[in-house]
Design an enzyme around this catalytic site. Sequence first.
Site, mmCIF file in Angstrom:
data_model
loop_
_atom_site.group_PDB
_atom_site.id
_atom_site.type_symbol
_atom_site.label_atom_id
_atom_site.label_comp_id
_atom_site.label_asym_id
_atom_site.label_seq_id
_atom_site.Cartn_x
_atom_site.Cartn_y
_atom_site.Cartn_z
ATOM 1 N N ARG A 22 0.857 -1.183 0.000
ATOM 2 C CA ARG A 22 0.000 0.000 0.000
ATOM 3 C C ARG A 22 0.895 1.235 0.000
ATOM 4 N NH1 ARG A 22 2.242 1.684 3.909
ATOM 5 N NH2 ARG A 22 0.833 3.433 3.778
ATOM 6 N N GLY A 23 0.249 2.391 -0.149
ATOM 7 C CA GLY A 23 1.026 3.612 -0.341
ATOM 8 C C GLY A 23 1.106 3.880 -1.834
ATOM 9 N N ASP A 61 -2.271 10.702 -2.387
ATOM 10 C CA ASP A 61 -2.584 9.667 -3.370
ATOM 11 C C ASP A 61 -2.850 10.264 -4.738
ATOM 12 O OD1 ASP A 61 -3.422 8.631 -0.555
ATOM 13 O OD2 ASP A 61 -3.016 6.871 -1.797
ATOM 14 N N ARG A 100 -7.325 -0.303 -7.182
ATOM 15 C CA ARG A 100 -7.502 0.851 -6.293
ATOM 16 C C ARG A 100 -7.768 2.066 -7.183
ATOM 17 N NH1 ARG A 100 -4.826 0.576 -1.192
ATOM 18 N NH2 ARG A 100 -6.288 2.236 -0.662
#
Lengths: 344, 344
Positions: free
Chosen positions: B53-54, B240, B90
Site C-alpha cells: 500500500r502507499g 494519493d 484501487r
Amino acid sequence: MRVQGAHLRTIRETEDHRGLMVIDQTLLPDRLEQVRILTLAECARAITGMVVRGAPLIGVTAAYGLALGLRDDPSDAGMELARRTLLATRPTAVNLRWAVDRVAAVARERPLFERAGAAWREAGRLAEEDVAVCEAIGRHGAALLRGVVRRGTELEVLTHCNAGWLATVDWGTALAPVYALHDAGVPVHVWVSETRPRNQGLLTAWELGQHGVPHTLIVDNAAGHLLQRGRVDVCVTGADRVTSSGDVCNKIGTYLKALAAREAGVPFFAAVPSSTIDWSIPLGSTIPIEERAAAEVDRTGEFEVFNPGFDVTPASLVRGLITERGVCDASPVGLSRLFPERAA
Amino acid sequence: MRVQGAHLRTIRETEDHRGLMVIDQTLLPDRLEQVRILTLAECARAITGMVVRGAPLIGVTAAYGLALGLRDDPSDAGMELARRTLLATRPTAVNLRWAVDRVAAVARERPLFERAGAAWREAGRLAEEDVAVCEAIGRHGAALLRGVVRRGTELEVLTHCNAGWLATVDWGTALAPVYALHDAGVPVHVWVSETRPRNQGLLTAWELGQHGVPHTLIVDNAAGHLLQRGRVDVCVTGADRVTSSGDVCNKIGTYLKALAAREAGVPFFAAVPSSTIDWSIPLGSTIPIEERAAAEVDRTGEFEVFNPGFDVTPASLVRGLITERGVCDASPVGLSRLFPERAA
C-alpha cells in the site's frame, strides 16, 4: 428504555433501595448486562472504568455514591473523603462535581444518623430531574432541528461519541431531539462517528438501532469528507463541560468536527443540561483535560501514546446550546439571558 | 531499509528475476514477513488486499504486475486485460495509472516476444527512480523544515497514515525529510495518528521506531487538540493524487488535520513525487473516492457503515507541495513553475 419494548434505565435503585443496578456499558453493544453497586468503592470503580459514562449519568451515579459513602461513615470527615474519592474519578465532566456537591449540601444540614438517607433521597431526586431535563432538551432541540429540515429529504444529523440515553438516566442529551423528531414522524438519519479510542459510537449506533432510527457508522476520520460533500445538515453533540462564555469541552475529536462544520456552513450545536455549565470559568483552555491510559489506544504496550480524553470547541464554532430551558447562543450574553440567576 | 541495520526494501525482484518479494504490510507491526508474487493475479490481490500500500509503492508493484501479465499473454489484448485488472484494484491513487501506462508504452514498441522482458526492465527502472525521487523529496523537505525549527526545541511534526519507506520502495515521501533531519542531528519528534480504519499509523510508528526517531501515537481524534494547544510545528503527509491546481487527495482524515492546522497557524505540507500529480484534472472534487468494505470499520457486520478511503484537502489549506524538484505553492502557478513541461 427502548430495549425490546421494555423500559430500562441506565441506573436504578435495587428493590430494597440499598444499592444500584447499572447497565455495564463496557459490554455493549455485544451484551446487555446490569451490575450491582453496593459501596462507594464499587461506585468509584464503575465511573473510572467507564461501566457508567456520559457526563449526566456520571453525575447521578456519583450522587448515589456519596450516599453510599455516608452509610459507612456519615461524619464530616467521611463525607469529605467520599467527595474527594468521587471527584478524583474523572476530572473533566463538571456534572460530577455539581451532583456530589448538591447531595453533600443536603446531607450536611442533617444530623449524622439521617445523612445517608437524606443523601440517597436527594440522589433519587437528581436522577428524576435528569430524566425531565433530557425530555425538555429533546423538546427544545426538536423544535430547533425542525427549522433545519429541508423539504422532501430526511434530516442528516452528525453526532460524536454517545450522548444518548446511555449517557444519561434516560432520553439523552444530543440524541433526545433525534428521538423526539423520529417519534413525531420526521425522517431523520444519523451519522455516527465511532469515537476512538473507546468506540462509544457503537453505543450510539446500538441505541439508535433499538429505537429504529436510521443511522450509519463512520470512522472519525470520515466526518470532514461527509461535511465537505454536503451530506450533513446539522451537527449535534453532548458536552462534558461548558464554560460561562460558551466554550464546549466534549469527547476528543469534537473540535475537528466543529471546524469542518463551520467550513461547510453546517450549524454545530451542543445539547447540555444546565448542570454541565461551569459558571466559575470563562475560558475553555483552563478546563482540565483528562489523560487516559495508553492501553486504550495501543493494547500491545509497544508504542509511546498520548491519550487526551476531551478537547475544547471554542464558542465561535458553536451555533447554539440546547438546554432544558431552551436554545441560546454560545456566549456570555446568550447564557445569561437563559440563566439570569447565574449571571455575574 | 532501516530494519535492524539490514537494507530491506518493500519490494524487490527474486534472485531469478521471475517474481517479486514484498513485505506483507497486513502483518506489520506484529510480524515482518515477505511474500512472493509470481503472477498478475497475485499482484492484483496484493494491491487490493493492501499487502502492499502507499501510492508510490502501489505504482511500482502494478508496473511489475503488467510485466507478469505480459509473460502469460503479450498480445495487445492481453496487455489491455492486464492493464484493466491493475487499474481496477484501487481507484484513487494516480501513481498506479501512471506507472502501468508508462510500462505499457515501452512494451507496446516491442515485438511480442520481447514485451515481457522490456516491461520487467522498465518496472525495475521505475523502482530505482522511486528511490531517487524519495531521496530528493527528503533533501528538499529537510531544507524546508529546517526553516520551521525553533531554536532550542525539537521540531514537532504531525503526520497521518503512513507515507514512510513502507509506502514507497525506500525512504518514503512525508517521512523522508524527517529521516534526513534526524540523520543530520536535528531533534525531531513525530505525532503519529493511528489512521482508522486500517491503522497505518502503526506502520509509521514501527518504522520511526526502527530508525530511532522519537514519536508518539495518538488517535485521529486527538490531532485537533494537539494543534490547538501549540504542540505541533508542522504537518506533513503524503498524497494519493494531487490535481493540477494543488488540491490534495490523501487518506481519509487528512482534511480534518489540515483544517485544524490552518486554525492553529501551523503550515501543512504534502510530500509528493511528480507521479502523484494528475495533470488531467484541476478540481479535487472530481477525484474518485474509493469506498472500502464495511468490515474494515465494523467486524461484527452488525451496523450499516460508510467507509470512504480518502478525502480531499483543498489547495487553500496547503502551504506547499514537496516534490523531487523542490517545494512549490499548491497552485496552478506554483506547479507550472516547477513542471513547466506539463503546464498547459
